[in-house]
Design a protein around this motif. Structure first.
Motif, PDB file in Angstrom:
ATOM      1  N   ALA A  43     -46.437  -7.033  18.356  1.00  6.22           N
ATOM      2  CA  ALA A  43     -45.554  -6.323  19.292  1.00  6.22           C
ATOM      3  C   ALA A  43     -44.652  -7.300  20.047  1.00  6.22           C
ATOM      4  N   THR A  44     -45.180  -8.458  20.385  1.00  2.00           N
ATOM      5  CA  THR A  44     -44.370  -9.458  21.088  1.00  2.00           C
ATOM      6  C   THR A  44     -43.189  -9.890  20.227  1.00  2.00           C
ATOM      7  N   LEU A  45     -43.436 -10.156  18.954  1.00  2.00           N
ATOM      8  CA  LEU A  45     -42.344 -10.509  18.039  1.00  2.00           C
ATOM      9  C   LEU A  45     -41.302  -9.393  17.998  1.00  2.00           C
ATOM     10  N   THR A  80     -36.866   0.230  18.520  1.00  2.00           N
ATOM     11  CA  THR A  80     -38.096  -0.445  18.104  1.00  2.00           C
ATOM     12  C   THR A  80     -38.525  -1.470  19.137  1.00  2.00           C
ATOM     13  N   GLY A  81     -37.580  -2.258  19.618  1.00  2.00           N
ATOM     14  CA  GLY A  81     -37.894  -3.269  20.629  1.00  2.00           C
ATOM     15  C   GLY A  81     -38.419  -2.646  21.907  1.00  2.00           C
ATOM     16  N   ALA A  82     -37.815  -1.538  22.330  1.00  2.00           N
ATOM     17  CA  ALA A  82     -38.268  -0.857  23.544  1.00  2.00           C
ATOM     18  C   ALA A  82     -39.694  -0.321  23.361  1.00  2.00           C
ATOM     19  N   LEU A  83     -39.976   0.269  22.205  1.00  2.00           N
ATOM     20  CA  LEU A  83     -41.332   0.764  21.936  1.00  2.00           C
ATOM     21  C   LEU A  83     -42.346  -0.373  21.907  1.00  2.00           C
ATOM     22  N   ALA A  84     -41.963  -1.511  21.333  1.00  2.00           N
ATOM     23  CA  ALA A  84     -42.865  -2.670  21.297  1.00  2.00           C
ATOM     24  C   ALA A  84     -43.145  -3.175  22.709  1.00  2.00           C
ATOM     25  N   MET A  85     -42.100  -3.220  23.553  1.00  2.00           N
ATOM     26  CA  MET A  85     -42.302  -3.646  24.943  1.00  2.00           C
ATOM     27  C   MET A  85     -43.202  -2.671  25.686  1.00  2.00           C
ATOM     28  N   PHE A 104     -43.931   2.039  17.328  1.00  2.00           N
ATOM     29  CA  PHE A 104     -42.937   0.981  17.098  1.00  2.00           C
ATOM     30  C   PHE A 104     -42.983   0.481  15.663  1.00  2.00           C
ATOM     31  N   ASN A 105     -44.154   0.503  15.049  1.00  2.00           N
ATOM     32  CA  ASN A 105     -44.222   0.090  13.642  1.00  2.00           C
ATOM     33  C   ASN A 105     -43.594   1.126  12.719  1.00  2.00           C
ATOM     34  N   ALA A 106     -43.808   2.411  12.994  1.00  2.00           N
ATOM     35  CA  ALA A 106     -43.202   3.456  12.165  1.00  2.00           C
ATOM     36  C   ALA A 106     -41.682   3.465  12.323  1.00  2.00           C
ATOM     37  N   VAL A 107     -41.210   3.418  13.571  1.00  2.00           N
ATOM     38  CA  VAL A 107     -39.763   3.405  13.818  1.00  2.00           C
ATOM     39  C   VAL A 107     -39.149   2.122  13.254  1.00  2.00           C
ATOM     40  N   GLY A 108     -39.806   0.995  13.480  1.00  2.00           N
ATOM     41  CA  GLY A 108     -39.270  -0.285  13.011  1.00  2.00           C
ATOM     42  C   GLY A 108     -39.206  -0.397  11.504  1.00  2.00           C
ATOM     43  N   MET A 109     -40.257   0.064  10.811  1.00  2.00           N
ATOM     44  CA  MET A 109     -40.234  -0.005   9.351  1.00  2.00           C
ATOM     45  C   MET A 109     -39.202   0.972   8.786  1.00  2.00           C
ATOM     46  N   ILE A 147     -42.608  -7.966   6.992  1.00  2.00           N
ATOM     47  CA  ILE A 147     -43.951  -8.461   6.674  1.00  2.00           C
ATOM     48  C   ILE A 147     -44.925  -8.117   7.797  1.00  2.00           C
ATOM     49  N   THR A 148     -44.495  -8.250   9.042  1.00  2.00           N
ATOM     50  CA  THR A 148     -45.403  -7.947  10.150  1.00  2.00           C
ATOM     51  C   THR A 148     -45.629  -6.448  10.311  1.00  2.00           C
TER      52      THR A 148
END
Length: 179
Positions: A43-45, A80-85, A104-109, A147-148
């Motif tokens: 999530a930090t990445l 995605t960044g906002a969800l990770a934060m 954040f992983n679903a939205v980001g992927m 990959i992450t």
């Protein structure tokens, strides 16, 4: 070599280089730490995905960068960044944290897969120079992000299939405890 061939080759080599690095250094480390800490690291990445807004900044990217690619990439990265934060902010509220990790992983992927679709459909590889200063993002940063995401989903599926008491009860370390 054509710009399209160079761009495609660099993208593929970006995945190869990150997979080699990931296999040698990152994956052994992620497997050695508690599950929540591994997801916090991922999530930090991804919290730096706000950087994708650069695709919407004329002068950083070329004026002819296809809008069908640029706008979606910029704002989906921001989401995605906002969800990770938010996931990082809620790490102590486990149900909320885990929901945001999935989100954040679903939205980001989905963002990355749709970015590939939009880029190919718009012919971006043939005009890769329009990425301007943002050229390094799809070559260096995106492979690590993908990959992450795959790793995060793997860790979630593995833990759902085989939860251990140590992983579910492992206390989180605060920054003060780490030093």
């Amino acid at each position: 070599m054509s710009p399209s061939t160079i761009f495609t080759l660099q993208l593929v080599l970006g995945y190869v280089a990150w997979l080699l690095c990931f296999r040698a250094y990152i994956w052994p480390w992620l497997r050695s730490i508690p599950r929540i800490d591994a997801h916090r690291a991922i999530a930090t990445l991804h919290s730096f995905r706000f950087f994708g807004l650069v695709f919407a900044v004329p002068g950083v990217v070329g004026l002819h960068l296809p809008g069908s690619f640029a706008s979606f990439a910029a704002y989906a990265d921001l989401a995605t960044g906002a969800l990770a934060m938010l996931a990082l902010f809620t790490a102590r509220i486990r149900p909320v944290f885990w929901s945001l990790v999935v989100a954040f992983n679903a939205v980001g992927m989905a963002d990355l897969l749709l970015d590939y679709f939009h880029a190919i459909r718009a012919g971006l590889p043939t005009m890769a120079g329009e990425l301007g200063a943002a050229y390094a993002i799809p070559i260096i940063y995106v492979p690590l992000l993908m990959i992450t995401h795959v790793t995060a989903f793997y860790l979630m599926m593995r833990s759902a299939a085989n939860p251990t008491r140590a992983e579910t009860r492992a206390p989180m370390q605060t920054a003060d405890q780490m030093h």
